[in-house]
Design a protein around this motif. Structure first.
Motif, PDB file in Angstrom:
ATOM      1  N   GLU A  12      28.904  53.133 -44.231  1.00 11.53           N
ATOM      2  CA  GLU A  12      28.272  53.116 -44.786  1.00 11.53           C
ATOM      3  C   GLU A  12      27.874  54.498 -45.530  1.00 11.53           C
ATOM      4  OE1 GLU A  12      25.061  51.316 -48.636  1.00 11.53           O
ATOM      5  OE2 GLU A  12      25.304  51.133 -46.936  1.00 11.53           O
ATOM      6  N   GLN A  13      28.439  56.001 -46.645  1.00  8.54           N
ATOM      7  CA  GLN A  13      27.657  56.346 -47.390  1.00  8.54           C
ATOM      8  C   GLN A  13      27.082  56.483 -48.535  1.00  8.54           C
ATOM      9  OE1 GLN A  13      30.664  59.702 -46.551  1.00  8.54           O
ATOM     10  NE2 GLN A  13      31.277  59.308 -44.798  1.00  8.54           N
ATOM     11  N   ARG A  14      25.726  57.325 -48.923  1.00  8.12           N
ATOM     12  CA  ARG A  14      25.183  57.329 -49.552  1.00  8.12           C
ATOM     13  C   ARG A  14      24.848  58.537 -50.415  1.00  8.12           C
ATOM     14  NH1 ARG A  14      19.758  52.710 -50.140  1.00  8.12           N
ATOM     15  NH2 ARG A  14      19.794  53.479 -52.005  1.00  8.12           N
ATOM     16  N   ARG A  15      24.923  58.827 -51.917  1.00 12.13           N
ATOM     17  CA  ARG A  15      23.949  60.001 -52.337  1.00 12.13           C
ATOM     18  C   ARG A  15      22.812  59.721 -52.799  1.00 12.13           C
ATOM     19  NH1 ARG A  15      23.849  62.108 -56.921  1.00 12.13           N
ATOM     20  NH2 ARG A  15      23.898  64.410 -57.402  1.00 12.13           N
ATOM     21  N   LEU A  16      21.443  60.368 -52.437  1.00 11.61           N
ATOM     22  CA  LEU A  16      20.882  60.014 -53.080  1.00 11.61           C
ATOM     23  C   LEU A  16      19.774  61.690 -54.017  1.00 11.61           C
ATOM     24  CD1 LEU A  16      18.700  59.150 -49.650  1.00 11.61           C
ATOM     25  CD2 LEU A  16      19.261  57.921 -51.832  1.00 11.61           C
ATOM     26  N   ALA A  17      19.685  60.812 -55.138  1.00 16.23           N
ATOM     27  CA  ALA A  17      18.806  62.437 -56.140  1.00 16.23           C
ATOM     28  C   ALA A  17      17.847  62.365 -56.301  1.00 16.23           C
ATOM     29  CB  ALA A  17      19.783  62.173 -57.250  1.00 16.23           C
ATOM     30  N   LEU A  18      16.851  63.643 -55.956  1.00 15.99           N
ATOM     31  CA  LEU A  18      15.134  62.863 -55.801  1.00 15.99           C
ATOM     32  C   LEU A  18      14.925  64.573 -56.545  1.00 15.99           C
ATOM     33  CD1 LEU A  18      15.249  62.925 -52.034  1.00 15.99           C
ATOM     34  CD2 LEU A  18      15.106  61.051 -53.358  1.00 15.99           C
ATOM     35  N   SER A  19      13.906  64.448 -56.376  1.00 20.07           N
ATOM     36  CA  SER A  19      13.021  65.255 -57.693  1.00 20.07           C
ATOM     37  C   SER A  19      12.972  66.519 -57.498  1.00 20.07           C
ATOM     38  CB  SER A  19      11.237  65.472 -57.276  1.00 20.07           C
ATOM     39  OG  SER A  19      11.015  65.673 -56.214  1.00 20.07           O
ATOM     40  N   GLY A  20      12.916  67.657 -58.078  1.00 21.72           N
ATOM     41  CA  GLY A  20      13.277  69.149 -57.436  1.00 21.72           C
ATOM     42  C   GLY A  20      14.700  69.341 -57.165  1.00 21.72           C
ATOM     43  N   ALA A  21      15.665  68.962 -58.268  1.00 22.40           N
ATOM     44  CA  ALA A  21      16.984  69.465 -58.171  1.00 22.40           C
ATOM     45  C   ALA A  21      17.183  68.841 -56.501  1.00 22.40           C
ATOM     46  CB  ALA A  21      17.449  70.491 -58.402  1.00 22.40           C
ATOM     47  N   LEU A  22      17.159  67.909 -55.502  1.00 21.08           N
ATOM     48  CA  LEU A  22      17.073  67.999 -53.843  1.00 21.08           C
ATOM     49  C   LEU A  22      18.182  66.453 -54.227  1.00 21.08           C
ATOM     50  CD1 LEU A  22      16.355  68.707 -52.080  1.00 21.08           C
ATOM     51  CD2 LEU A  22      14.559  66.937 -51.260  1.00 21.08           C
ATOM     52  N   GLU A  23      19.385  67.174 -54.127  1.00 22.37           N
ATOM     53  CA  GLU A  23      20.670  66.168 -53.597  1.00 22.37           C
ATOM     54  C   GLU A  23      20.999  66.007 -51.948  1.00 22.37           C
ATOM     55  OE1 GLU A  23      23.877  67.836 -55.168  1.00 22.37           O
ATOM     56  OE2 GLU A  23      23.153  66.908 -57.449  1.00 22.37           O
ATOM     57  N   VAL A  24      20.824  64.681 -51.552  1.00 26.34           N
ATOM     58  CA  VAL A  24      20.862  64.757 -49.836  1.00 26.34           C
ATOM     59  C   VAL A  24      22.149  63.620 -50.333  1.00 26.34           C
ATOM     60  CG1 VAL A  24      20.145  62.649 -48.499  1.00 26.34           C
ATOM     61  CG2 VAL A  24      18.839  64.342 -49.203  1.00 26.34           C
ATOM     62  N   GLU A  25      23.414  63.520 -48.956  1.00 27.24           N
ATOM     63  CA  GLU A  25      24.260  62.684 -48.617  1.00 27.24           C
ATOM     64  C   GLU A  25      24.299  61.733 -47.585  1.00 27.24           C
ATOM     65  OE1 GLU A  25      26.990  62.219 -50.580  1.00 27.24           O
ATOM     66  OE2 GLU A  25      27.119  63.062 -52.639  1.00 27.24           O
ATOM     67  N   MET A  26      24.163  60.490 -47.750  1.00 28.02           N
ATOM     68  CA  MET A  26      24.027  60.036 -46.317  1.00 28.02           C
ATOM     69  C   MET A  26      24.470  59.699 -45.252  1.00 28.02           C
ATOM     70  SD  MET A  26      20.522  57.913 -46.733  1.00 28.02           S
ATOM     71  CE  MET A  26      20.663  57.020 -46.266  1.00 28.02           C
ATOM     72  N   ASN A  27      24.978  59.871 -44.296  1.00 28.05           N
ATOM     73  CA  ASN A  27      26.269  59.592 -43.525  1.00 28.05           C
ATOM     74  C   ASN A  27      25.752  58.049 -43.034  1.00 28.05           C
ATOM     75  OD1 ASN A  27      28.919  59.735 -42.385  1.00 28.05           O
ATOM     76  ND2 ASN A  27      28.672  61.297 -40.976  1.00 28.05           N
ATOM     77  N   THR A  28      27.222  57.588 -42.711  1.00 27.66           N
ATOM     78  CA  THR A  28      27.199  56.058 -41.843  1.00 27.66           C
ATOM     79  C   THR A  28      25.856  56.347 -40.401  1.00 27.66           C
ATOM     80  OG1 THR A  28      28.145  54.703 -40.067  1.00 27.66           O
ATOM     81  CG2 THR A  28      28.250  57.108 -39.803  1.00 27.66           C
ATOM     82  N   GLN A  29      25.076  54.547 -40.571  1.00 26.71           N
ATOM     83  CA  GLN A  29      24.052  54.370 -39.539  1.00 26.71           C
ATOM     84  C   GLN A  29      22.752  55.274 -39.980  1.00 26.71           C
ATOM     85  OE1 GLN A  29      24.887  52.555 -36.118  1.00 26.71           O
ATOM     86  NE2 GLN A  29      27.018  51.758 -36.700  1.00 26.71           N
ATOM     87  N   THR A  30      22.717  55.819 -41.038  1.00 24.81           N
ATOM     88  CA  THR A  30      21.306  56.709 -41.274  1.00 24.81           C
ATOM     89  C   THR A  30      20.254  56.320 -42.117  1.00 24.81           C
ATOM     90  OG1 THR A  30      23.033  58.105 -41.652  1.00 24.81           O
ATOM     91  CG2 THR A  30      20.869  58.808 -42.128  1.00 24.81           C
ATOM     92  N   ARG A  31      19.066  56.589 -41.504  1.00 21.07           N
ATOM     93  CA  ARG A  31      17.543  55.984 -41.694  1.00 21.07           C
ATOM     94  C   ARG A  31      16.884  57.397 -42.351  1.00 21.07           C
ATOM     95  NH1 ARG A  31      14.165  53.790 -37.937  1.00 21.07           N
ATOM     96  NH2 ARG A  31      15.825  55.140 -36.554  1.00 21.07           N
ATOM     97  N   ILE A  32      16.645  57.503 -43.813  1.00 26.60           N
ATOM     98  CA  ILE A  32      15.718  58.201 -44.601  1.00 26.60           C
ATOM     99  C   ILE A  32      14.735  57.753 -45.161  1.00 26.60           C
ATOM    100  CG2 ILE A  32      15.842  59.811 -46.398  1.00 26.60           C
ATOM    101  CD1 ILE A  32      18.257  60.774 -45.786  1.00 26.60           C
ATOM    102  N   ASN A  33      13.269  58.423 -44.917  1.00 29.29           N
ATOM    103  CA  ASN A  33      12.403  58.061 -45.740  1.00 29.29           C
ATOM    104  C   ASN A  33      11.231  59.177 -46.592  1.00 29.29           C
ATOM    105  OD1 ASN A  33      11.587  55.898 -44.324  1.00 29.29           O
ATOM    106  ND2 ASN A  33      11.523  56.998 -42.830  1.00 29.29           N
ATOM    107  N   VAL A  34      11.349  58.981 -47.601  1.00 33.11           N
ATOM    108  CA  VAL A  34      10.914  60.664 -48.447  1.00 33.11           C
ATOM    109  C   VAL A  34       9.538  60.067 -48.752  1.00 33.11           C
ATOM    110  CG1 VAL A  34      11.739  60.878 -50.922  1.00 33.11           C
ATOM    111  CG2 VAL A  34      13.102  59.982 -49.434  1.00 33.11           C
ATOM    112  N   SER A  35       8.576  60.972 -49.084  1.00 33.65           N
ATOM    113  CA  SER A  35       7.627  60.967 -49.258  1.00 33.65           C
ATOM    114  C   SER A  35       7.270  62.348 -50.700  1.00 33.65           C
ATOM    115  CB  SER A  35       5.960  61.523 -48.333  1.00 33.65           C
ATOM    116  OG  SER A  35       6.646  62.069 -47.512  1.00 33.65           O
ATOM    117  N   ALA A  36       6.154  62.466 -51.275  1.00 33.55           N
ATOM    118  CA  ALA A  36       6.249  63.334 -52.128  1.00 33.55           C
ATOM    119  C   ALA A  36       4.668  64.185 -51.104  1.00 33.55           C
ATOM    120  CB  ALA A  36       4.647  62.995 -53.567  1.00 33.55           C
ATOM    121  N   THR A  37       4.829  66.665 -52.004  1.00 31.55           N
ATOM    122  CA  THR A  37       4.597  66.841 -50.940  1.00 31.55           C
ATOM    123  C   THR A  37       3.308  67.116 -52.481  1.00 31.55           C
ATOM    124  OG1 THR A  37       5.964  68.777 -52.314  1.00 31.55           O
ATOM    125  CG2 THR A  37       6.661  67.620 -49.663  1.00 31.55           C
TER     126      THR A  37
END
Length: 323
Positions: A129-154
């Motif tokens: 599986e692949q997945r796209r994330l659009a986060l704050s501050g025009a930040l874009e993340v394309e996740m590849n297979t078997q990936t784990r991400i945590n996101v917190s505010a600065t």
């Protein structure tokens, strides 16, 4: 299976938190947990600072039981002769099975199902599986297979990304991206970079702009077309790489340039269900020059058989032995 938890009041005591943490532990290690359970579990963790601590305590307890169960079972017959009641033996066996199930949830054999820690990530992708994330501050993340991400505010209103495991391509805008992987912290503004963090080793490849790594070993700037590797203790100097190979996964391809077959098999396993298990050490040393479509990964054993004459043995649960 779906589980609905009743949200606690503000003054819930630690005993109640511990009971709920145990309930979640049993749910997630039951083998029947669903994505809905995983989402509800993350909501429960966020509901109170005490929840995360309570669950961590229960997890440490269950992790410690894994080796203890094996030691008890190894003692086996001698210990059983000293037990006076049949009911006592049955109680022990039931506890041993429950502890073993929880232990396997933390360390799944051959990676055949997600580990319990995977379910607690803010965002994760399954095999293939692949997945796209659009986060704050025009930040874009394309996740590849078997990936784990945590996101917190600065504090500045941006997002701090923790790449707990896997691979992602990150595109930052005017607001600098801040990414943590292992002991390294990467910052980049108006840049694109590919970050891979697997088994404690990170590979940072800059695709556009400049990415800066802050590590205990120093501060390192990485320009376009260059990649550096680091782990908790060391940082290797940046080297020139082919960005098209690094980012081939974004186009639906895996590209291998004179890599040992054992490494190729490890990479293929990240994209497929089940598991390829290489049983022949000499076969694993064969160098591979190949370009494989992600659509072919499910049939990778046939490709290896045809190219290298490997013997293929299919086992249950999608396990394939290559010898």
């Amino acid at each position: 299976m779906a589980l609905t938890m009743i949200m606690p009041g503000k003054h819930k005591n630690q005993d109640t938190q511990a009971r709920e943490a145990r309930a979640w532990l049993l749910t997630l290690t039951s083998g029947r947990a669903t994505q809905g359970d995983a989402d509800a579990f993350r909501d429960w963790l966020r509901a109170s600072p005490g929840h995360e601590a309570a669950f961590a305590d229960q997890k440490r307890l269950w992790q410690g039981l894994g080796p203890a169960v094996r030691e008890e079972l190894a003692a086996g017959a001698g210990a059983s002769r000293r037990r006076a009641a049949v009911n006592g033996r049955r109680a022990f066996l039931g506890g041993a099975l429950a502890a073993s199930a929880a232990y396997l949830a933390f360390r799944p054999p051959l990676g055949l199902w997600p580990a319990l820690d995977d379910l607690g990530a803010d965002y994760r992708t399954a095999a293939g599986e692949q997945r796209r994330l659009a986060l704050s501050g025009a930040l874009e993340v394309e996740m590849n297979t078997q990936t784990r991400i945590n996101v917190s505010a600065t504090p500045g209103g941006g997002s701090l990304i923790e790449l707990a495991d896997g691979e992602a391509e990150i595109r930052s805008g005017a607001t600098a991206a801040e990414v943590v992987a292992g002991k390294g912290r990467i910052t980049a503004r108006d840049a694109v970079f590919n970050l891979r963090y697997i088994d404690g080793e990170a590979r940072l490849c800059c695709l556009a702009g400049t990415a800066r790594l802050v590590h205990a070993q120093g501060v390192f700037d990485v320009g376009p077309g260059r990649e550096l590797r680091y782990d908790d203790a060391r940082v290797q100097p940046p080297v020139k790489v082919d960005p098209d190979i690094v980012t081939a996964w974004r186009q639906g391809w895996l590209v291998f340039d004179q890599q040992p077959l054992v490494q190729v098999v490890d990479e293929l396993n990240r994209y497929r269900r089940g598991r390829l298990v290489l049983m022949n050490e000499q076969l694993g040393k064969r160098l591979v020059q190949a370009r494989i479509s992600l659509a072919q990964v499910a049939d990778a054993e046939r490709l290896i058989r045809d190219a290298y004459g490997a013997r293929v043995t299919h086992l249950p649960a999608g396990v394939v032995l290559l010898s």
